[in-house]
Scaffold this motif. Structure first.
Motif, short mmCIF file in Angstrom:
data_model
loop_
_atom_site.label_atom_id
_atom_site.label_comp_id
_atom_site.label_asym_id
_atom_site.label_seq_id
_atom_site.Cartn_x
_atom_site.Cartn_y
_atom_site.Cartn_z
N LEU A 1 43.41 33.89 34.79
CA LEU A 1 43.25 35.22 34.21
C LEU A 1 42.08 35.19 33.22
CD1 LEU A 1 46.91 36.24 33.32
CD2 LEU A 1 45.35 37.50 34.79
N PRO A 2 40.85 35.29 33.71
CA PRO A 2 39.74 35.33 32.75
C PRO A 2 39.87 36.57 31.87
CG PRO A 2 38.96 35.71 35.00
CD PRO A 2 40.42 35.42 35.09
N ASP A 3 39.45 36.44 30.62
CA ASP A 3 39.51 37.61 29.73
C ASP A 3 38.71 38.76 30.33
OD1 ASP A 3 41.12 36.25 27.94
OD2 ASP A 3 39.48 35.71 26.60
N VAL A 4 37.54 38.45 30.86
CA VAL A 4 36.74 39.42 31.60
C VAL A 4 36.15 38.68 32.80
CG1 VAL A 4 34.75 40.99 31.57
CG2 VAL A 4 36.16 40.72 29.51
N GLY A 5 36.30 39.26 33.97
CA GLY A 5 35.72 38.69 35.18
C GLY A 5 34.79 39.69 35.83
N VAL A 6 33.67 39.19 36.36
CA VAL A 6 32.70 40.05 37.04
C VAL A 6 32.46 39.47 38.43
CG1 VAL A 6 30.37 41.02 37.01
CG2 VAL A 6 31.58 40.64 34.84
N TRP A 7 32.72 40.26 39.43
CA TRP A 7 32.46 39.88 40.82
C TRP A 7 31.26 40.68 41.30
CZ3 TRP A 7 37.16 40.14 38.60
CH2 TRP A 7 38.06 39.10 38.81
N PHE A 8 30.21 39.97 41.74
CA PHE A 8 29.03 40.66 42.24
C PHE A 8 29.32 41.34 43.57
CE2 PHE A 8 26.44 37.24 39.87
CZ PHE A 8 26.61 37.91 38.67
N GLN A 9 30.22 40.74 44.35
CA GLN A 9 30.68 41.36 45.59
C GLN A 9 32.16 41.67 45.42
OE1 GLN A 9 29.91 39.10 49.11
NE2 GLN A 9 31.02 40.49 50.43
N MET A 10 32.54 42.91 45.62
CA MET A 10 33.90 43.33 45.37
C MET A 10 34.90 42.61 46.28
SD MET A 10 35.46 47.19 45.17
CE MET A 10 34.30 47.61 43.90
N PRO A 11 35.98 42.08 45.70
CA PRO A 11 37.04 41.51 46.53
C PRO A 11 37.64 42.60 47.43
CG PRO A 11 37.32 40.84 44.25
CD PRO A 11 36.25 41.89 44.28
N THR A 12 38.27 42.17 48.50
CA THR A 12 38.86 43.13 49.43
C THR A 12 39.98 43.91 48.75
OG1 THR A 12 40.55 41.61 50.25
CG2 THR A 12 38.39 41.57 51.37
N GLN A 13 40.38 45.00 49.37
CA GLN A 13 41.49 45.80 48.84
C GLN A 13 42.76 44.96 48.73
OE1 GLN A 13 41.40 48.90 47.66
NE2 GLN A 13 43.58 48.95 47.23
N ALA A 14 43.02 44.14 49.74
CA ALA A 14 44.22 43.27 49.71
C ALA A 14 44.13 42.27 48.57
CB ALA A 14 44.36 42.54 51.05
N GLN A 15 42.95 41.69 48.33
CA GLN A 15 42.78 40.73 47.24
C GLN A 15 42.94 41.40 45.88
OE1 GLN A 15 38.91 39.33 48.43
NE2 GLN A 15 39.76 37.41 49.26
N GLN A 16 42.54 42.65 45.77
CA GLN A 16 42.71 43.36 44.51
C GLN A 16 44.16 43.77 44.28
OE1 GLN A 16 39.81 46.55 43.84
NE2 GLN A 16 38.51 45.59 45.38
N THR A 17 44.87 44.09 45.35
CA THR A 17 46.25 44.55 45.25
C THR A 17 47.23 43.41 45.05
OG1 THR A 17 45.68 46.37 46.72
CG2 THR A 17 48.01 45.96 46.39
N ARG A 18 47.05 42.33 45.81
CA ARG A 18 47.93 41.15 45.71
C ARG A 18 47.05 39.92 45.57
NH1 ARG A 18 52.37 40.44 49.89
NH2 ARG A 18 53.19 39.11 48.26
N PRO A 19 46.48 39.71 44.37
CA PRO A 19 45.49 38.64 44.20
C PRO A 19 46.03 37.24 44.44
CG PRO A 19 46.08 39.60 42.09
CD PRO A 19 46.71 40.45 43.14
N ILE A 20 47.32 37.01 44.22
CA ILE A 20 47.89 35.67 44.45
C ILE A 20 48.10 35.44 45.93
CG2 ILE A 20 49.86 34.15 44.00
CD1 ILE A 20 50.14 35.66 41.29
N ALA A 21 48.76 36.36 46.60
CA ALA A 21 49.06 36.20 48.02
C ALA A 21 47.79 36.21 48.87
CB ALA A 21 50.00 37.31 48.49
N GLU A 22 46.83 37.04 48.49
CA GLU A 22 45.60 37.19 49.29
C GLU A 22 44.45 36.35 48.76
OE1 GLU A 22 45.62 38.76 52.15
OE2 GLU A 22 47.70 39.40 51.86
N GLN A 23 44.70 35.55 47.74
CA GLN A 23 43.74 34.62 47.16
C GLN A 23 42.42 35.29 46.76
OE1 GLN A 23 43.49 31.40 49.99
NE2 GLN A 23 45.42 30.55 49.30
N CYS A 24 42.52 36.13 45.74
CA CYS A 24 41.32 36.75 45.17
C CYS A 24 40.42 35.64 44.63
CB CYS A 24 41.71 37.71 44.05
SG CYS A 24 40.30 38.59 43.35
N PRO A 25 39.14 35.63 45.01
CA PRO A 25 38.25 34.54 44.59
C PRO A 25 37.94 34.57 43.10
CG PRO A 25 36.99 36.26 45.66
CD PRO A 25 38.44 36.64 45.79
#
Length: 164
Positions: free
Chosen positions: A123-147
């Motif tokens: 859980l970074p205090d603030v995270g910036v992704w230059f390429q947006m994670p998928t909808q599934a990764q944003q919704t269930r970041p643990i199960a879908e392994q948000c990068p």
């Protein structure tokens, strides 16, 4: 007749699995609560680590439940809870807003969950992704392994003798 029997067996197997999962969740949450009760108020001012090595945490639902209840990171066999003050939350929000203004195509999140290839959850205090994670990764970041984010910001206070 065999169809009904097969269906009944499937239901019994599913109920048994759900019961084992619910039992593990209850055990882990009870252990965490008992561990937190033992801490002094001073120990809850920054980051608290709880050893979860006694539990097998390979079940995604168990890990998601821990995160939902404690907004915690799980790294290896340890759980970390960050106790952020109102001042730190304000800094997180301002940094996230600044990054969003800088480039509106970035996906910016304060306290957004992400995972690495080893199954650790951060859980970074603030995270910036230059390429947006998928909808599934944003919704269930643990199960879908948000990068992990491209930019990772942690806010901390220097509480040593030189900070005064």
């Amino acid at each position: 007749m065999s169809v009904a029997t097969e269906g009944l067996e499937e239901i019994q197997i599913k109920v048994t699995r759900e019961t084992k999962q619910a039992s593990l969740i209850n055990q882990v949450l009870t252990y965490i609560e008992e561990s937190l009760k033992k801490l002094t108020p001073e120990e809850k001012q920054d980051v608290v680590m709880i050893d979860l090595s006694a539990y097998k945490l390979d079940n995604v639902v168990v890990r998601e439940t821990i995160h939902d209840n404690y907004n915690a990171e799980i790294i290896g066999e340890h759980m970390f809870i960050k106790y952020d003050s109102k001042k730190k939350e304000k800094i997180h929000r301002r940094l996230a807003n600044s990054a969003e203004v800088h480039n509106q195509n970035w996906d910016v999140d304060a306290n957004g969950m992400c995972t690495d290839n080893n199954g650790n959850e951060f859980l970074p205090d603030v995270g910036v992704w230059f390429q947006m994670p998928t909808q599934a990764q944003q919704t269930r970041p643990i199960a879908e392994q948000c990068p992990l984010p491209d930019v990772w910001v942690e806010v901390f206070y220097n509480r040593g003798p030189r900070s005064q």
